[in-house]
Design an enzyme around this catalytic site. Structure first.
Site, PDB file in Angstrom:
ATOM      1  N   GLN A 285      47.131  42.383  59.117  1.00 25.34           N
ATOM      2  CA  GLN A 285      45.997  41.925  58.322  1.00 25.34           C
ATOM      3  C   GLN A 285      45.788  40.429  58.456  1.00 25.34           C
ATOM      4  O   GLN A 285      44.660  39.941  58.433  1.00 25.34           O
ATOM      5  CB  GLN A 285      46.195  42.307  56.853  1.00 25.34           C
ATOM      6  N   HIS A 288      43.237  38.981  61.022  1.00 23.04           N
ATOM      7  CA  HIS A 288      41.791  39.034  60.801  1.00 23.04           C
ATOM      8  C   HIS A 288      41.182  37.654  60.646  1.00 23.04           C
ATOM      9  O   HIS A 288      40.105  37.369  61.161  1.00 23.04           O
ATOM     10  CB  HIS A 288      41.479  39.837  59.535  1.00 23.04           C
ATOM     11  N   GLU A 354      43.054  45.071  48.124  1.00 16.20           N
ATOM     12  CA  GLU A 354      42.113  45.810  48.976  1.00 16.20           C
ATOM     13  C   GLU A 354      42.852  46.960  49.664  1.00 16.20           C
ATOM     14  O   GLU A 354      42.422  48.116  49.620  1.00 16.20           O
ATOM     15  CB  GLU A 354      41.517  44.862  50.017  1.00 16.20           C
ATOM     16  N   HIS A 355      43.962  46.652  50.319  1.00 15.19           N
ATOM     17  CA  HIS A 355      44.826  47.644  50.946  1.00 15.19           C
ATOM     18  C   HIS A 355      46.212  47.532  50.321  1.00 15.19           C
ATOM     19  O   HIS A 355      46.780  46.439  50.297  1.00 15.19           O
ATOM     20  CB  HIS A 355      44.988  47.394  52.445  1.00 15.19           C
ATOM     21  N   ASP A 388      41.926  51.365  59.142  1.00 15.48           N
ATOM     22  CA  ASP A 388      40.887  50.542  59.764  1.00 15.48           C
ATOM     23  C   ASP A 388      40.088  51.316  60.798  1.00 15.48           C
ATOM     24  O   ASP A 388      38.929  50.971  61.072  1.00 15.48           O
ATOM     25  CB  ASP A 388      41.517  49.311  60.432  1.00 15.48           C
ATOM     26  N   HIS A 447       8.585  56.342  17.624  1.00 15.75           N
ATOM     27  CA  HIS A 447       9.394  57.269  18.416  1.00 15.75           C
ATOM     28  C   HIS A 447       9.387  58.654  17.766  1.00 15.75           C
ATOM     29  O   HIS A 447       9.200  59.676  18.434  1.00 15.75           O
ATOM     30  CB  HIS A 447      10.849  56.769  18.510  1.00 15.75           C
TER      31      HIS A 447
END
Length: 457
Positions: A285, A288, A354-355, A388, A447
């Site tokens: 990761q 990235h 996230e992961h 991924d 109403h």
């Protein structure tokens, strides 16, 4: 309240890879708020980007394709007449695609479709009373804008992850944008074009950054250079801080999936974990982005030492070693030491990765106790890199702790739930007195009168 320390005596700080800091939470009882504050996070930069992005959005709205052309020249070094990618360029990109890459994309698409098609929700109808039904009907949005980033890597997998659930939802009109690349004649990377062609997407724009989000949200009228870009209903896809900020600013004009930031991984591991695998996953990761976050949560100081030793071996050997070093050295990355597995699970839920990988002696049981994560990868043979590309799951996931209240990209991102109310005369009469009473209680008598008038005379 205990202090959060940045080093610990039994995790040596003089190893060559000591830049991966340690947060020692052992022996400390932190409140949920304190625990959340102790998590490793990158600095938030969306406020800094807001003024720049607001100016870009205003420019695109005012000048349309002229603004896009100037921004392509300024940021991408590309001269454009119109950003729409010619249909033949998509065909040529697929024809020239490496057969092994094509096979990988086809399998990724197949698995993603299996999972996405199973997600489509059923309509639900309920009989409230005789002659009274309420139905929830799921309807796809009309048009979607899908953003695929450029930058340090090429992301055909993000084409798959954005397009497949939108198609499974039944969206009729899909447009895709990705930054123009000077080395490819001003078009997006050919592998991205090939993936779009493989999925049947023929409306592709060579537009990147905040300007792509603005164009999708507000649309652009036709010009002498080419056809109009029609506005969309929903914008999805990851991107840099400028893309995330643009999505925040247009939210309300269009729907968005999330304000996704730099990627992140957390690994919950105990002494049974293989340090070689843990290190490899943290690196995967970190490559990235220099701002990517890699976090190890463990109750084993010995594992922490072993993982650091593996990082010393694996980081120099990986292709993007400098990028990885920067990410692992940043304040967003850390080893978090805890007293036991229960404390580790609490940390993971506070972090909301996230992961999240779970590499413990009973990984399924530990994973079942995680409530905050974009995606959970269970055991040593479910690495994040599988997700991924080819697990069938979606890799467009919430970041920066937003997994506590948001979900990863899925079919319902591209759908709306419409409630349908169908009452007969007698069914309305049965409840009319309650409607009148409640309308009076709220000082909204009209109403109630809108109901009473149906039975007057």
């Amino acid at each position: 309240m205990g202090n959060v320390t940045s080093s610990t005596p039994d995790v040596p700080s003089d190893l060559p890879f000591s830049a991966l800091r340690t947060i020692d939470l052992r022996g400390r009882e932190l409140s949920p708020a304190e625990l959340k504050a102790a998590m490793p996070r990158a600095e938030t930069t969306t406020d800094v980007a807001a003024d720049i992005v607001t100016a870009i959005i205003d420019d695109v709205r005012a000048r349309g394709f002229g603004a896009l052309a100037e921004l392509a020249s300024k940021f991408d070094g590309v001269e454009q007449v119109h950003p729409l990618v010619p249909r033949q360029a998509l065909r040529d990109a697929l024809d020239g695609l490496d057969p092994e890459v094509r096979a990988g994309l086809e399998e990724s698409i197949r698995r993603a479709r299996l999972f996405a098609q199973a997600q489509r929700p059923d309509d639900v109808g309920v009989g409230i009373a005789d002659g009274a039904t309420v139905t929830q009907r799921w309807v796809p949005v009309r048009r979607v804008g899908l953003y695929v980033p450029g930058g340090l890597a090429v992301y055909p997998s993000s084409v798959v992850m954005n397009v497949v659930p939108a198609q499974a939802a039944g969206v009729a009109s899909l447009a895709l944008a990705s930054p123009p690349q000077k080395e490819f004649g001003g078009l997006p990377h050919p592998t991205i074009l090939a993936a779009a062609e493989l999925l049947g997407i023929d409306e592709v724009y060579a537009v990147g950054g905040a300007q792509a989000i603005a164009a999708f949200a507000y649309g652009i009228p036709a010009s002498a250079g080419g056809p109009a870009l029609e506005p969309v209903d929903v914008v999805t896809g990851p991107g840099n801080v400028f893309v995330a900020t643009a999505k925040r600013l247009v939210k309300g004009v269009v729907g968005i999936d999330a304000e996704a930031g730099p990627t992140e991984i957390a690994v919950l591991a105990d002494s049974s974990a293989d340090p070689k695998l843990v290190a490899a996953d943290l690196i995967s990761q970190a490559e990235h982005d220099p701002n990517a976050a890699s976090v190890l949560v463990t109750d084993s100081p010995e594992l922490a030492v072993a993982v650091r030793a593996e990082l010393d071996v694996q980081v120099p050997a990986t292709k993007h070693s400098e990028r990885v070093r920067t990410a692992l050295s940043g304040q967003q990355s850390a080893v978090v030491l805890v007293d036991n597995l229960d404390a580790g699970i609490a940390v993971c839920n506070a972090y909301g990765a996230e992961h999240l990988e779970v590499q413990t002696s009973d990984a399924p049981a530990a994973a079942a106790r995680i409530s905050n994560a974009g995606a959970i990868f269970v055991g040593s043979y479910s690495p994040v890199s599988l997700g991924d590309y080819c697990s069938g799951s979606n890799h467009v996931l919430p970041t920066a702790g937003t997994a506590a209240f948001s979900s990863g990209l899925n079919v319902t991102t591209f759908m709306r739930a419409i409630q349908v109310i169908d009452y007969s005369r007698e069914a309305l009469r049965e409840v009319s007195g309650h409607v009148v009473a409640l309308s009076r209680a709220e000082d909204l008598p009209a109403h109630g009168e809108a109901v009473s008038i149906r039975f007057a005379g």
